[in-house]
Write a protein that holds these residues in place. Structure first.
Motif, PDB file in Angstrom:
ATOM      1  N   GLU A  11       0.840  -1.192   0.000  1.00 42.98           N
ATOM      2  CA  GLU A  11       0.000   0.000   0.000  1.00 42.98           C
ATOM      3  C   GLU A  11       0.880   1.249   0.000  1.00 42.98           C
ATOM      4  O   GLU A  11       1.681   1.457   0.904  1.00 42.98           O
TER       5      GLU A  11
ATOM      6  N   ARG B  15      -9.048   2.044   1.038  1.00 34.87           N
ATOM      7  CA  ARG B  15      -7.826   2.496   0.353  1.00 34.87           C
ATOM      8  C   ARG B  15      -7.490   1.569  -0.811  1.00 34.87           C
ATOM      9  O   ARG B  15      -7.057   2.016  -1.879  1.00 34.87           O
TER      10      ARG B  15
ATOM     11  N   LEU C 155      -7.268  10.232   2.515  1.00 31.74           N
ATOM     12  CA  LEU C 155      -7.049   8.790   2.485  1.00 31.74           C
ATOM     13  C   LEU C 155      -6.711   8.217   3.859  1.00 31.74           C
ATOM     14  O   LEU C 155      -6.976   7.046   4.125  1.00 31.74           O
TER      15      LEU C 155
ATOM     16  N   TYR D 223      -9.581   6.590   5.634  1.00 29.37           N
ATOM     17  CA  TYR D 223     -10.206   5.409   5.025  1.00 29.37           C
ATOM     18  C   TYR D 223      -9.826   4.152   5.790  1.00 29.37           C
ATOM     19  O   TYR D 223      -8.749   4.064   6.391  1.00 29.37           O
TER      20      TYR D 223
END
Length: 309
Positions: A88, A141, A133, A136
Motif C-alpha cells: 500500500e 484504500r 485517504l 479510510y
C-alpha cells in the motif's frame, strides 16, 4: 497490437535471480483477455513475475512481451497498463479524488474529471471521494488504489493481492467489477495466495510455486488434480497406539504419523469416510477422543503435491 496467438501477455523462458537466489525459474506462460488468476503461496515468486510483466524489472533470462511488444522501458506499453502493487503506497493527506486525479495526470489523461468520476464510481467510493485517504479503512484504500489503476482505461490490468484488507461485501463488489471488465475485453491478471478468491474471480489459473509454473488452465481441471491429493487430519486421543493401529486398518487411510506431542497426523483421500470412522474407532478401542482437526489446506501443501505429480 495483440500477439498473433490471441495472448496479450507472453512470458517465454523467463528466469530471475538475485545473487544466488532464484526467484523465477524458466517460466513460460501466456495470458489472454479476461480474468486470469496467478495463484501461489507467499514467497512463490508471484510479485517478482508481475514486476517483470509490468516492466518494473528485467528478466535475468528470457523475454516478456505485452500487447505484442517488449515491455521493459517501452513507454507506449506503460500507457496501456494499469498496475496495482501489493504494498500500500498512498499519500494520506490527499483526498481519494486527488489521489485518482494525480494518477490520471501522470498517465496523460486528457479529460481528467470525467475519467476520475468514472473510476471512482466503478469502485463505489463517490460518497467518500473528498475525504483524506488517512481516514479510510484499509479496504477503502485498496478500492481507491484500484480506481487509480483504472483511471486511464488500460487494456491490461495487473493487480497484486488486491483483496487484502477488504470486507466480504467489498470482495463481492470487486469480483463483479473484475468480471465485467474482463467480459468487455480487458486483460486482467490478479495474484492471490487464497484458493477460494481465485476460484470465484478467474476464468483461468496459473499455479506458481518456488518460482516455477506448476500448472495452468481451466480451474475445474486444476481443482480435480488438486483433489487427488490426500487430506491431512490431526487426531488427539488418550490412547495413541490403539487408535493409530485401528486407523491403519481403514481403507480410507493412506498413512498415520505420530507427532512429538502424541497427536496423530492421518492422510486420507476419503475425508468423509474418515470423519465418520474416527468416533466409532475411539469407542471400539475405549480411547478418549480429545479433538479431530482438519489441517489447514495451505497452498504450500497443495502445490507440493501438484509439483510431485
Amino acid at each position: 497490437m495483440t500477439a498473433g496467438n490471441g495472448a496479450t501477455i507472453e512470458v517465454n523462458g523467463v528466469s530471475k535471480w538475485f545473487g544466488s537466489v532464484v526467484a523465477i525459474n524458466d517460466v513460460t506462460l501466456s495470458v489472454s483477455p479476461g480474468v486470469t488468476g496467478l495463484l501461489g503461496p507467499n514467497g512463490a515468486g508471484k510479485t517478482t513475475l508481475l514486476h517483470m510483466i509490468a516492466g518494473l524489472s528485467s528478466p535475468s533470462k528470457g523475454e516478456v512481451r505485452v500487447l505484442g511488444e517488449a515491455v521493459r522501458g517501452n513507454h507506449r506499453i506503460y500507457a496501456r497498463l494499469g498496475v496495482m502493487s501489493e504494498h500500500e503506497a498512498v499519500y494520506g493527506f490527499l483526498t481519494g479524488r486527488q489521489f485518482v486525479e494525480f494518477s490520471a495526470r501522470l498517465q496523460g489523461v486528457k479529460n481528467v474529471r470525467a475519467h476520475t468520476d468514472w473510476a471512482i464510481g466503478a469502485v463505489n467510493l463517490l460518497p467518500a471521494q473528498d475525504r483524506p485517504l488517512n481516514t479510510y479503512s484499509r479496504g477503502m484504500r485498496q478500492r481507491m488504489r484500484l480506481a487509480a489503476s483504472l483511471v486511464h482505461d488500460p487494456e491490461v490490468l495487473i493487480l497484486d493481492e488486491p483483496l487484502n484488507g477488504t470486507d466480504p461485501r467489498q470482495r463481492i463488489e470487486f469480483q463483479e467489477l473484475m468480471r465485467k471488465e474482463g467480459q468487455e475485453g480487458r486483460t486482467i491478471l490478479i495474484s492471490s495466495h487464497i484458493l477460494e478468491e481465485v476460484e470465484t474471480l478467474a476464468d483461468s489459473i496459473l499455479l506458481i510455486v518456488s518460482g516455477k509454473l506448476a500448472a495452468a488452465g481451466d480451474f475445474r481441471a486444476i481443482r480435480e488434480k488438486l483433489e487427488e491429493r490426500p487430506f491431512q487430519v490431526r487426531v488427539l486421543t488418550g490412547d495413541t497406539r490403539a487408535v493409530a493401529a485401528a486407523l491403519m486398518a481403514l481403507p480410507a487411510v493412506d498413512s498415520v504419523a505420530v507427532e512429538p506431542d502424541g497427536a496423530l497426523i492421518v492422510l486420507s483421500r476419503d475425508i468423509g469416510a474418515l470423519q465418520r470412522s474416527i468416533p466409532r474407532l475411539a469407542q471400539q478401542t475405549g480411547a478418549r477422543l480429545y479433538s479431530v482437526e482438519p489441517l489447514d489446506e495451505s497452498l504450500d501443501s497443495v502445490f507440493s503435491y501438484v509439483v510431485r505429480r
